[in-house]
Each structure stands twice: as structure tokens, then as C-alpha cells.
Motif scaffolding. Sequence first.
Motif, PDB file in Angstrom:
ATOM      1  N   LEU A 149       0.820  -1.132   0.013  1.00  5.31           N
ATOM      2  CA  LEU A 149      -0.106  -0.018  -0.082  1.00  5.31           C
ATOM      3  C   LEU A 149       0.804   1.370   0.021  1.00  5.31           C
ATOM      4  CD1 LEU A 149      -2.555  -1.253   2.609  1.00  5.31           C
ATOM      5  CD2 LEU A 149      -2.713  -1.182   0.189  1.00  5.31           C
ATOM      6  N   ILE A 150       2.105   1.006   0.450  1.00  6.70           N
ATOM      7  CA  ILE A 150       3.204   2.277   0.460  1.00  6.70           C
ATOM      8  C   ILE A 150       4.109   2.213  -0.305  1.00  6.70           C
ATOM      9  CG2 ILE A 150       4.417   3.636   2.116  1.00  6.70           C
ATOM     10  CD1 ILE A 150       2.440   3.390   4.340  1.00  6.70           C
ATOM     11  N   ARG A 151       4.638   3.036  -0.999  1.00  7.47           N
ATOM     12  CA  ARG A 151       5.842   2.749  -1.784  1.00  7.47           C
ATOM     13  C   ARG A 151       7.212   2.226  -1.059  1.00  7.47           C
ATOM     14  NH1 ARG A 151       5.928   8.289  -3.170  1.00  7.47           N
ATOM     15  NH2 ARG A 151       8.078   8.183  -3.053  1.00  7.47           N
ATOM     16  N   PRO A 152       7.740   1.058  -1.772  1.00  6.61           N
ATOM     17  CA  PRO A 152       8.982   0.623  -0.997  1.00  6.61           C
ATOM     18  C   PRO A 152      10.032   1.757  -1.028  1.00  6.61           C
ATOM     19  CG  PRO A 152       8.677  -0.179  -3.285  1.00  6.61           C
ATOM     20  CD  PRO A 152       7.445   0.448  -3.028  1.00  6.61           C
ATOM     21  N   ASP A 153      10.000   2.619  -1.980  1.00  5.89           N
ATOM     22  CA  ASP A 153      11.300   3.618  -1.814  1.00  5.89           C
ATOM     23  C   ASP A 153      11.180   4.833  -0.951  1.00  5.89           C
ATOM     24  OD1 ASP A 153       9.101   4.503  -3.657  1.00  5.89           O
ATOM     25  OD2 ASP A 153      10.513   6.090  -4.194  1.00  5.89           O
ATOM     26  N   VAL A 154       9.857   4.878  -0.268  1.00  9.56           N
ATOM     27  CA  VAL A 154       9.653   5.748   0.781  1.00  9.56           C
ATOM     28  C   VAL A 154      10.847   5.531   2.042  1.00  9.56           C
ATOM     29  CG1 VAL A 154       7.988   6.829   2.381  1.00  9.56           C
ATOM     30  CG2 VAL A 154       7.394   6.413   0.248  1.00  9.56           C
ATOM     31  N   SER A 197       1.773  11.006  -1.191  1.00 12.14           N
ATOM     32  CA  SER A 197       2.779  11.208  -1.463  1.00 12.14           C
ATOM     33  C   SER A 197       3.625   9.838  -1.032  1.00 12.14           C
ATOM     34  CB  SER A 197       3.461  12.285  -0.534  1.00 12.14           C
ATOM     35  OG  SER A 197       3.767  12.038   0.788  1.00 12.14           O
ATOM     36  N   ILE A 198       2.933   9.083  -0.418  1.00  2.00           N
ATOM     37  CA  ILE A 198       3.688   7.813   0.045  1.00  2.00           C
ATOM     38  C   ILE A 198       2.815   6.339  -0.567  1.00  2.00           C
ATOM     39  CG2 ILE A 198       4.771   8.691   2.323  1.00  2.00           C
ATOM     40  CD1 ILE A 198       2.304   7.205   3.800  1.00  2.00           C
ATOM     41  N   ARG A 199       1.695   7.023  -0.825  1.00  2.50           N
ATOM     42  CA  ARG A 199       1.018   5.848  -1.492  1.00  2.50           C
ATOM     43  C   ARG A 199       1.544   4.949  -2.837  1.00  2.50           C
ATOM     44  NH1 ARG A 199      -4.631   5.013  -0.641  1.00  2.50           N
ATOM     45  NH2 ARG A 199      -4.614   7.268  -0.137  1.00  2.50           N
ATOM     46  N   GLU A 200       1.444   3.755  -2.623  1.00  3.58           N
ATOM     47  CA  GLU A 200       1.877   2.800  -3.814  1.00  3.58           C
ATOM     48  C   GLU A 200       0.826   3.095  -5.068  1.00  3.58           C
ATOM     49  OE1 GLU A 200       4.041   1.790  -5.945  1.00  3.58           O
ATOM     50  OE2 GLU A 200       4.732  -0.063  -4.881  1.00  3.58           O
ATOM     51  N   LYS A 201       1.242   3.509  -6.216  1.00  9.75           N
ATOM     52  CA  LYS A 201       0.416   3.760  -7.165  1.00  9.75           C
ATOM     53  C   LYS A 201       0.071   2.350  -7.997  1.00  9.75           C
ATOM     54  CE  LYS A 201       0.762   8.399  -6.471  1.00  9.75           C
ATOM     55  NZ  LYS A 201       1.580   8.338  -5.332  1.00  9.75           N
ATOM     56  N   PRO A 202      -1.091   2.364  -8.476  1.00  3.60           N
ATOM     57  CA  PRO A 202      -1.472   1.222  -9.262  1.00  3.60           C
ATOM     58  C   PRO A 202      -0.619   1.177 -10.448  1.00  3.60           C
ATOM     59  CG  PRO A 202      -3.407   2.527  -8.881  1.00  3.60           C
ATOM     60  CD  PRO A 202      -2.351   3.387  -8.365  1.00  3.60           C
ATOM     61  N   ILE A 203      -0.407  -0.331 -10.787  1.00  7.48           N
ATOM     62  CA  ILE A 203       0.429  -0.481 -12.023  1.00  7.48           C
ATOM     63  C   ILE A 203      -0.138   0.382 -13.368  1.00  7.48           C
ATOM     64  CG2 ILE A 203       1.101  -2.331 -13.601  1.00  7.48           C
ATOM     65  CD1 ILE A 203       1.076  -4.301 -11.272  1.00  7.48           C
ATOM     66  N   GLY A 204       0.877   0.941 -13.922  1.00  2.85           N
ATOM     67  CA  GLY A 204       0.167   1.675 -15.253  1.00  2.85           C
ATOM     68  C   GLY A 204       0.066   3.098 -14.808  1.00  2.85           C
ATOM     69  N   ALA A 205      -0.106   3.449 -13.605  1.00  5.48           N
ATOM     70  CA  ALA A 205      -0.386   4.849 -13.157  1.00  5.48           C
ATOM     71  C   ALA A 205       0.794   5.563 -13.399  1.00  5.48           C
ATOM     72  CB  ALA A 205      -0.679   5.073 -11.793  1.00  5.48           C
ATOM     73  N   ALA A 214      19.520  10.801  -3.950  1.00  2.00           N
ATOM     74  CA  ALA A 214      20.306   9.781  -3.888  1.00  2.00           C
ATOM     75  C   ALA A 214      19.978   8.514  -3.574  1.00  2.00           C
ATOM     76  CB  ALA A 214      21.508  10.419  -2.683  1.00  2.00           C
ATOM     77  N   GLY A 215      20.405   7.604  -4.453  1.00  2.00           N
ATOM     78  CA  GLY A 215      19.795   6.453  -4.184  1.00  2.00           C
ATOM     79  C   GLY A 215      18.532   5.888  -4.916  1.00  2.00           C
ATOM     80  N   GLY A 216      18.110   6.959  -5.921  1.00  2.00           N
ATOM     81  CA  GLY A 216      17.012   6.615  -6.598  1.00  2.00           C
ATOM     82  C   GLY A 216      15.615   6.951  -6.057  1.00  2.00           C
ATOM     83  N   THR A 217      15.689   7.380  -4.508  1.00  2.00           N
ATOM     84  CA  THR A 217      14.280   7.602  -4.204  1.00  2.00           C
ATOM     85  C   THR A 217      13.763   9.151  -4.473  1.00  2.00           C
ATOM     86  OG1 THR A 217      14.951   6.327  -2.207  1.00  2.00           O
ATOM     87  CG2 THR A 217      13.486   8.068  -1.653  1.00  2.00           C
ATOM     88  N   VAL A 218      12.292   8.920  -4.806  1.00  2.00           N
ATOM     89  CA  VAL A 218      11.728  10.024  -4.995  1.00  2.00           C
ATOM     90  C   VAL A 218      11.331  10.875  -3.682  1.00  2.00           C
ATOM     91  CG1 VAL A 218       9.710  10.878  -6.091  1.00  2.00           C
ATOM     92  CG2 VAL A 218      10.489   8.922  -7.151  1.00  2.00           C
ATOM     93  N   PRO A 219      11.918  12.158  -3.612  1.00  2.00           N
ATOM     94  CA  PRO A 219      11.686  13.184  -2.404  1.00  2.00           C
ATOM     95  C   PRO A 219      10.147  13.019  -2.204  1.00  2.00           C
ATOM     96  CG  PRO A 219      13.197  14.117  -3.576  1.00  2.00           C
ATOM     97  CD  PRO A 219      12.654  13.054  -4.592  1.00  2.00           C
ATOM     98  N   LEU A 220       9.437  13.138  -0.947  1.00  2.00           N
ATOM     99  CA  LEU A 220       8.245  12.912  -0.663  1.00  2.00           C
ATOM    100  C   LEU A 220       7.468  14.269  -1.151  1.00  2.00           C
ATOM    101  CD1 LEU A 220       7.966  12.126   2.987  1.00  2.00           C
ATOM    102  CD2 LEU A 220       7.752  10.486   0.941  1.00  2.00           C
TER     103      LEU A 220
END
Length: 229
Positions: A149-154, A197-205, A214-220
Motif C-alpha cells: 500500500l505504501i511505496r517501497p522507496d519511501v 505522497s507515500i501511497r503505492e500507485k496502481p500498475i500503469g499509473a 540519492a539512491g533513486g528515491t523520489v523525495p516526498l
Amino acid sequence: MTTRAKRRPAQQRKRLILETAQAVFAASNYTKVGTAELAKAAGISEPALYRYFSSKKELFISTLEATAARLLDIWERIASEVVDPLEIIRAIGLGYYDHLRSRSPVIKLLFQAISEADDEDIRQTLHDNFASFIRFLEETITEGKRRGLIRPDVDTTVAAWQFMATGLALDVIHLLGFDEEIDRRSVEDWGRLYLESIREKPIGADKPEGRLAAGGTVPLWESPRQGLP
């Protein structure tokens, strides 16, 4: 003549002292309040107060600990009744806002305590209180990641502190009289923006755009405003 409280069991009397001390400290400040004033508010004598707390500082610290414990109990009760970790965070945030509007002395007590953070014992108490809140949020966010439910990169810790920072901002808004400018609908939108800002988006969104941290994380704060009206 001081009105004395009826004789109560020790634990009940101690709880009453803590509850009245919360209001007294919040209405003034730690430095100005004396033990005589605290005892009078609780309906007991000053010597009786010292039977429960060895000093004003011990009572102040105990008040901070009791206040934090009650807040954490509320959070844990919400978590036991709500399945979705994102909904837990939402319910806690809106519940906190509603609590602010009830004119609770808790907020003023917190700011009084922060102003006394040069005292190592008070600072450590505040540190421990906030650490317990952050730990709860981290566990909730981690569970959200586990369920997809929450993005793993957060960054779990950053996300927890961002939530706490929003709460502190609401404190300032309330204390400085901006309640009419930031009403409940605004707070709901604010909370929705945080959750998106932290929710996992559906596939294709659509994926968040912009420079990766740094490390490929998208800032919140670079996440899109999806879901807002």
C-alpha cells in the motif's frame, strides 16, 4: 480556605494531581508555577503533594510522560480498530486536529516543555516521547509497505517525521489563531496530499517525475497531487 479533595486511593489521587498539573503548567509555565499552586489546584496540601512527587520537576516530567502515554494509547486503539495502515494515519491526523479544536491544554504544555529543553532531564523525556510516536508511525508505514500500500522507496523514518512535522504545524496554526484560514476541509486536503505522497500507485499509473534523490528515491515533496479535488 483551601478546599481539600475527598480521600481517594493513592493511584486515583496521583492521577488527579497529574491531570490538574497539566492544566496549571499549560496556563503558565514551568518556571513560574510553584508547588503550592499545584497542590491547591489538586485540592491537597503541599506536604501531601511531596508524598507523590519529590519535586516540581519530577511532577512536570511525570505530566509529560502521562500525556504522551495517553496519546499513544489513542493511536494504538485506532490501529486495533482500522485495518488499512493508510487509514490509520489519516484517522490519527484528523483526530489530532479535532483534539486541537477542543481547546485541550496539551499543546501549550508541549511548547512549554520544549522551551525548557535545556534541562537535560526534560529534554530526554521529550526525546523519549517523540521517539515512541515515531516508532509507532514507522511500524505503521512498514506494515503499509509489506501490504503493497505504501511505496517501497519511501524513507520510513523521514515519512514518520514528516507526519509529526504536520502535527506541529497544526499546533502553531491553532495557537496563533489561524484556525479560520486552515479549516477542517483544508486539513483533510493536507492529509490527502501527504498520503498520496507515500501511497503505492496502481500498475500503469503515472510515475512521479523530477530529479531523483540519492539512491533513486523520489523525495516526498516531489510526488504528484493525485486524488485532490
